[in-house]
Design a protein around this motif. Structure first.
Motif, PDB file in Angstrom:
ATOM      1  N   PRO A 114       0.815  -1.227   0.000  1.00 11.00           N
ATOM      2  CA  PRO A 114       0.000   0.000   0.000  1.00 11.00           C
ATOM      3  C   PRO A 114       0.843   1.271   0.000  1.00 11.00           C
ATOM      4  O   PRO A 114       0.511   2.244  -0.689  1.00 11.00           O
ATOM      5  CB  PRO A 114      -0.822  -0.139   1.292  1.00 11.00           C
ATOM      6  CG  PRO A 114      -0.874  -1.602   1.563  1.00 11.00           C
ATOM      7  CD  PRO A 114       0.457  -2.126   1.110  1.00 11.00           C
ATOM      8  N   VAL A 115       1.951   1.261   0.747  1.00  5.98           N
ATOM      9  CA  VAL A 115       2.830   2.434   0.760  1.00  5.98           C
ATOM     10  C   VAL A 115       3.500   2.608  -0.601  1.00  5.98           C
ATOM     11  O   VAL A 115       3.637   3.726  -1.113  1.00  5.98           O
ATOM     12  CB  VAL A 115       3.892   2.291   1.865  1.00  5.98           C
ATOM     13  CG1 VAL A 115       4.742   3.552   1.953  1.00  5.98           C
ATOM     14  CG2 VAL A 115       3.239   2.000   3.210  1.00  5.98           C
ATOM     15  N   SER A 116       3.903   1.488  -1.208  1.00  8.07           N
ATOM     16  CA  SER A 116       4.503   1.548  -2.542  1.00  8.07           C
ATOM     17  C   SER A 116       3.503   2.077  -3.556  1.00  8.07           C
ATOM     18  O   SER A 116       3.854   2.869  -4.446  1.00  8.07           O
ATOM     19  CB  SER A 116       4.982   0.158  -2.965  1.00  8.07           C
ATOM     20  OG  SER A 116       5.963  -0.340  -2.074  1.00  8.07           O
ATOM     21  N   GLY A 117       2.251   1.625  -3.444  1.00  8.55           N
ATOM     22  CA  GLY A 117       1.213   2.122  -4.348  1.00  8.55           C
ATOM     23  C   GLY A 117       1.014   3.620  -4.207  1.00  8.55           C
ATOM     24  O   GLY A 117       0.831   4.335  -5.202  1.00  8.55           O
ATOM     25  N   ALA A 118       1.074   4.114  -2.972  1.00  9.44           N
ATOM     26  CA  ALA A 118       0.946   5.558  -2.753  1.00  9.44           C
ATOM     27  C   ALA A 118       2.124   6.314  -3.356  1.00  9.44           C
ATOM     28  O   ALA A 118       1.960   7.404  -3.921  1.00  9.44           O
ATOM     29  CB  ALA A 118       0.842   5.841  -1.255  1.00  9.44           C
ATOM     30  N   LEU A 119       3.327   5.719  -3.264  1.00 10.33           N
ATOM     31  CA  LEU A 119       4.503   6.367  -3.853  1.00 10.33           C
ATOM     32  C   LEU A 119       4.395   6.410  -5.376  1.00 10.33           C
ATOM     33  O   LEU A 119       4.703   7.434  -6.001  1.00 10.33           O
ATOM     34  CB  LEU A 119       5.768   5.628  -3.441  1.00 10.33           C
ATOM     35  CG  LEU A 119       7.084   6.179  -4.006  1.00 10.33           C
ATOM     36  CD1 LEU A 119       7.325   7.598  -3.516  1.00 10.33           C
ATOM     37  CD2 LEU A 119       8.256   5.277  -3.622  1.00 10.33           C
ATOM     38  N   VAL A 120       3.963   5.311  -5.979  1.00  9.78           N
ATOM     39  CA  VAL A 120       3.764   5.284  -7.437  1.00  9.78           C
ATOM     40  C   VAL A 120       2.747   6.340  -7.846  1.00  9.78           C
ATOM     41  O   VAL A 120       2.950   7.078  -8.828  1.00  9.78           O
ATOM     42  CB  VAL A 120       3.311   3.883  -7.890  1.00  9.78           C
ATOM     43  CG1 VAL A 120       2.904   3.906  -9.368  1.00  9.78           C
ATOM     44  CG2 VAL A 120       4.418   2.860  -7.675  1.00  9.78           C
ATOM     45  N   ALA A 121       1.638   6.440  -7.109  1.00  3.83           N
ATOM     46  CA  ALA A 121       0.609   7.429  -7.427  1.00  3.83           C
ATOM     47  C   ALA A 121       1.163   8.844  -7.311  1.00  3.83           C
ATOM     48  O   ALA A 121       0.870   9.712  -8.142  1.00  3.83           O
ATOM     49  CB  ALA A 121      -0.583   7.242  -6.493  1.00  3.83           C
ATOM     50  N   ARG A 122       1.979   9.079  -6.302  1.00  2.00           N
ATOM     51  CA  ARG A 122       2.561  10.418  -6.090  1.00  2.00           C
ATOM     52  C   ARG A 122       3.529  10.781  -7.206  1.00  2.00           C
ATOM     53  O   ARG A 122       3.490  11.895  -7.739  1.00  2.00           O
ATOM     54  CB  ARG A 122       3.277  10.445  -4.736  1.00  2.00           C
ATOM     55  CG  ARG A 122       4.005  11.742  -4.419  1.00  2.00           C
ATOM     56  CD  ARG A 122       4.831  11.563  -3.153  1.00  2.00           C
ATOM     57  NE  ARG A 122       5.595  12.755  -2.825  1.00  2.00           N
ATOM     58  CZ  ARG A 122       5.208  13.697  -1.976  1.00  2.00           C
ATOM     59  NH1 ARG A 122       4.044  13.583  -1.367  1.00  2.00           N
ATOM     60  NH2 ARG A 122       5.973  14.759  -1.727  1.00  2.00           N
TER      61      ARG A 122
END
Length: 348
Positions: free
Chosen positions: A103-111
């Motif tokens: 989930p944190v990686s997904g947020a980083l990709v989105a950012r």
């Protein structure tokens, strides 16, 4: 105490557990004997292993690039490789491995890419799922080779059979869940929404999302997964990259053993690698201590390697395939967060 502070203390606590567990592991196998075995490693062998440890990052970064392009993310191949390296770091420093880090990686990709969180999360999950299928497939191939050559004892045969049955059960469960994905999203999203609503009541200053919003995000996540899977050719390429990456991982362990004068077949290594991955789901960051201990035990049981050499090979392998790429991923993560900050603020 805020929720963020609580998570930080939780991570610190499990990190201390990992340090203590790692020290106990070294003391158990014998520090002097392991050090003597590591001394056999030639500098050229060490350099080759370190270089080989980065090959999976490049291959899986290419897979992430293909997935992100399908999700209309304005990414480049170097950026995708960097994002995958960063996701590896996040998975390895958070408890419970991919479950905690994705989930944190997904947020980083989105950012970084400027896409909704659901797309970034779906991209990371898609590559992770392909890699999981790849490593299990390689484990089955390794088991098949050993069984076909009669190079397996009864205990290992039972373990291989149990692992195959477990993998098959998980696969069937995943297929059933995917076929009923709309119903699953509605139920899971509704339950999660209720949980967040109840939790939010006890956290001052926190406004929990509405249940409908949680379900809507779940549906957007599933829609992104559907877009990734709408091309068989793309899926085959992503899966092939996953297989190639795990072959590089297995080769790193195989060469680590060879560099320490331990004779273990590649088929045996293909069995050890997927089983050792199970330790990555432990609460300690990156499965530290539990992974090394499990690797050592598997190399002794499956490959017939002596305990000191098995422990030394596990440490050399983990350094090349895990610790050094994780440190590099940490540097990349910091750079991505800093450089994407201005662009993120401008999009808000």
């Amino acid at each position: 105490m805020t929720d963020r502070t609580r998570r930080r203390w939780h991570t610190v606590g499990w990190t201390l557990v990992a340090v203590v567990g790692f020290a106990f592991y070294l003391r158990t196998v014998g520090v002097d004997a392991v050090a003597a075995a590591v001394d056999r490693l030639a500098p050229t062998d060490a350099a080759v292993l370190v270089a080989l440890g980065w090959v999976p990052i490049l291959l899986w970064g290419r897979a992430l690039h293909l997935v992100l392009r399908r999700l209309d993310a304005p990414t480049t191949l170097p950026a995708s490789v960097g994002l995958f390296a960063a996701s590896g770091f996040l998975n390895n420093v958070t408890p419970f491995g991919q479950m905690g880090g994705d989930p944190v990686s997904g947020a980083l990709v989105a950012r970084v890419e400027g896409v909704p969180f659901e797309r970034g999360f779906a991209a990371i999950v898609s590559v992770g799922a392909a890699n999981a299928v790849a490593v299990v497939a390689l484990g089955v191939v390794g088991a098949g080779v050993l069984i076909g050559t009669a190079a397996v004892d009864d205990a290992l045969l039972v373990a291989v059979g149990a692992g195959t049955v477990a993998a098959a059960a998980l696969g069937v469960g995943a297929v059933v869940a995917w076929r009923r994905r709309e119903r699953v999203v509605d139920r899971v999203g509704g339950a999660l929404g209720r949980l967040l609503d109840r939790t939010g009541r006890w956290l001052p200053g926190v406004e929990p999302p509405a249940r409908n919003a949680v379900v809507a995000r779940g549906r957007a996540f599933v829609a992104a997964l559907e877009r990734v899977g709408d091309s068989r050719r793309r899926l085959v390429v992503v899966l092939a990259l996953g297989v190639a990456g795990h072959l590089a991982v297995a080769t790193t362990l195989w060469l680590s053993l060879a560099a320490l004068d331990a004779s273990v077949s590649l088929a045996q290594v293909l069995i050890v690698v997927p089983v050792a991955r199970l330790a990555g789901a432990s609460p300690t960051p990156g499965g530290t201590a539990s992974t090394e201990a499990l690797l050592t035990g598997l190399l002794v049981a499956v490959g017939g390697v002596g305990v000191p050499v098995a422990a030394a090979a596990a440490l050399v392998y983990r350094a090349a395939a895990f610790w050094i790429p994780t440190l590099g991923g940490g540097v990349v993560t910091a750079l991505l967060v800093v450089t994407s900050g201005a662009a993120y603020d401008s999009r808000r």
